[in-house]
Design an enzyme around this catalytic site. Structure first.
Site, mmCIF file in Angstrom:
data_model
loop_
_atom_site.group_PDB
_atom_site.id
_atom_site.type_symbol
_atom_site.label_atom_id
_atom_site.label_comp_id
_atom_site.label_asym_id
_atom_site.label_seq_id
_atom_site.Cartn_x
_atom_site.Cartn_y
_atom_site.Cartn_z
ATOM 1 N N HIS A 84 1.296 -1.498 -0.187
ATOM 2 C CA HIS A 84 0.115 0.375 -0.296
ATOM 3 C C HIS A 84 1.054 1.135 -0.205
ATOM 4 O O HIS A 84 1.972 1.916 0.714
ATOM 5 C CB HIS A 84 -0.603 -0.040 1.489
ATOM 6 C CG HIS A 84 -2.056 0.639 1.334
ATOM 7 N ND1 HIS A 84 -1.516 2.389 1.353
ATOM 8 C CD2 HIS A 84 -3.214 1.033 0.589
ATOM 9 C CE1 HIS A 84 -2.370 3.025 0.930
ATOM 10 N NE2 HIS A 84 -3.949 1.965 0.768
ATOM 11 N N SER B 7 -10.377 7.752 -3.274
ATOM 12 C CA SER B 7 -11.493 8.186 -3.321
ATOM 13 C C SER B 7 -12.244 6.990 -3.854
ATOM 14 O O SER B 7 -13.638 8.566 -4.436
ATOM 15 C CB SER B 7 -10.857 9.755 -3.595
ATOM 16 O OG SER B 7 -10.111 10.477 -2.806
HETATM 17 P P1 13P Z 1 -9.876 6.364 0.050
HETATM 18 O O1 13P Z 1 -11.004 5.823 -0.576
HETATM 19 O O2 13P Z 1 -9.764 6.552 1.788
HETATM 20 O O3 13P Z 1 -8.819 7.778 -0.726
HETATM 21 O O4 13P Z 1 -8.904 5.333 -0.089
HETATM 22 C C1 13P Z 1 -8.432 4.714 -0.737
HETATM 23 C C2 13P Z 1 -7.608 3.049 -0.352
HETATM 24 O O5 13P Z 1 -6.423 3.606 0.133
HETATM 25 C C3 13P Z 1 -7.870 2.436 -0.417
HETATM 26 O O6 13P Z 1 -6.338 1.236 0.243
#
Ligand code: 13P
Length: 243
Positions: free
Chosen positions: A92, A200
């Site tokens: 990640h 997002s």
């Molecule tokens: P958001 O949906 O809060 O932007 O995060 C995405 C994410 O990092 C999922 O691993």
């Protein structure tokens, strides 16, 4: 067409009580024709494994690459399997950029996950700076190079770092072009893997994203912490992908 995948990465959020409430709501509504994955923090995995409906699959957010031993604070892939995990996030962007995880380390984590029988959700994506400098393709290539010679079930998640947690997802045309590029590189490596989009994703933009059939699903952050918004996203993928 295989089932779309909708996964919620809870990151470092929720306590036992709030997580129990969330799972109780998800248990009532989860559908057969979407692969739904929740990825709670380590402390909540055991509880989640015991109360989540078995149609909801469990994933962890990270692991170490050693089986066991003197590695204070780390969790091994075998421990995750033992507790009921099927998936694990590897690479990640928050692990890469806040904790300094390198492609070299991530290659070891992928190999260890494979050995334990976990399916990695391998995250790749460029930062805003890399995007501005026109380095997106080379960054993604480098990140994908570590899956060479790793024949294993794998999910790839394209998460442009600049779209994570900003409330503004990448445009679908950008996601489509990038996923095409990722698929081409996967083909060259003879790797077959679904490719998700993350950054997002929310009920407001899920329809547009789900309508692009090159995208195999979504890796959701913030919107996965709320049962209503997560279920709306699942429902949208289910409806849009109905054959
Ligand atoms: P958001 O949906 O809060 O932007 O995060 C995405 C994410 O990092 C999922 O691993």
């Amino acid at each position: 067409m295989h089932k779309p995948i909708v996964a919620a990465n809870w990151k470092m959020n929720l306590t036992k009580k709030s997580a129990e409430d969330l799972i109780a709501k998800l248990n009532k509504f989860v559908y057969e024709d979407v692969e739904v994955i929740i990825m709670p923090p380590f402390t909540l995995l055991d509880m989640a494994a015991s109360i989540a409906d078995n149609r909801i699959k469990l994933g962890a957010q990270n692991c170490y690459y050693k089986k066991n031993g003197a590695f204070t604070g780390e969790i091994s892939p075998d421990m995750l399997v033992d507790i009921g995990c099927k998936y694990v996030i590897v690479g990640h962007s928050e692990r890469r950029h806040i904790f300094g995880e390198t492609n070299d380390l991530l290659r070891k984590k992928l190999a260890a996950s494979k050995q334990a029988g976990l399916i990695p959700v391998y995250c790749i994506g460029e930062t805003l700076d890399e995007k501005r400098k026109g380095e997106k393709e080379s960054v993604l290539s480098e990140q994908l190079n570590i899956i060479d010679n790793l024949s294993m079930p794998l999910i790839v998640a394209y998460e442009p770092v600049w779209a994570i947690g900003t409330g503004v997802a990448a445009e679908v045309v950008t996601i489509r072009e990038t996923i095409k590029l990722i698929r081409q590189k996967l083909r060259e490596k003879r790797v077959k893997a679904p490719v998700l989009y993350g950054g997002s994703v929310k009920p407001d933009n899920a329809k547009e994203i789900a309508s692009e059939t090159l995208i195999d699903g979504a890796l959701v952050g913030g919107s996965g912490l709320n049962a209503d918004s997560f279920l709306q996203i699942i429902d949208i993928f289910k409806e849009v992908r109905k054959c």
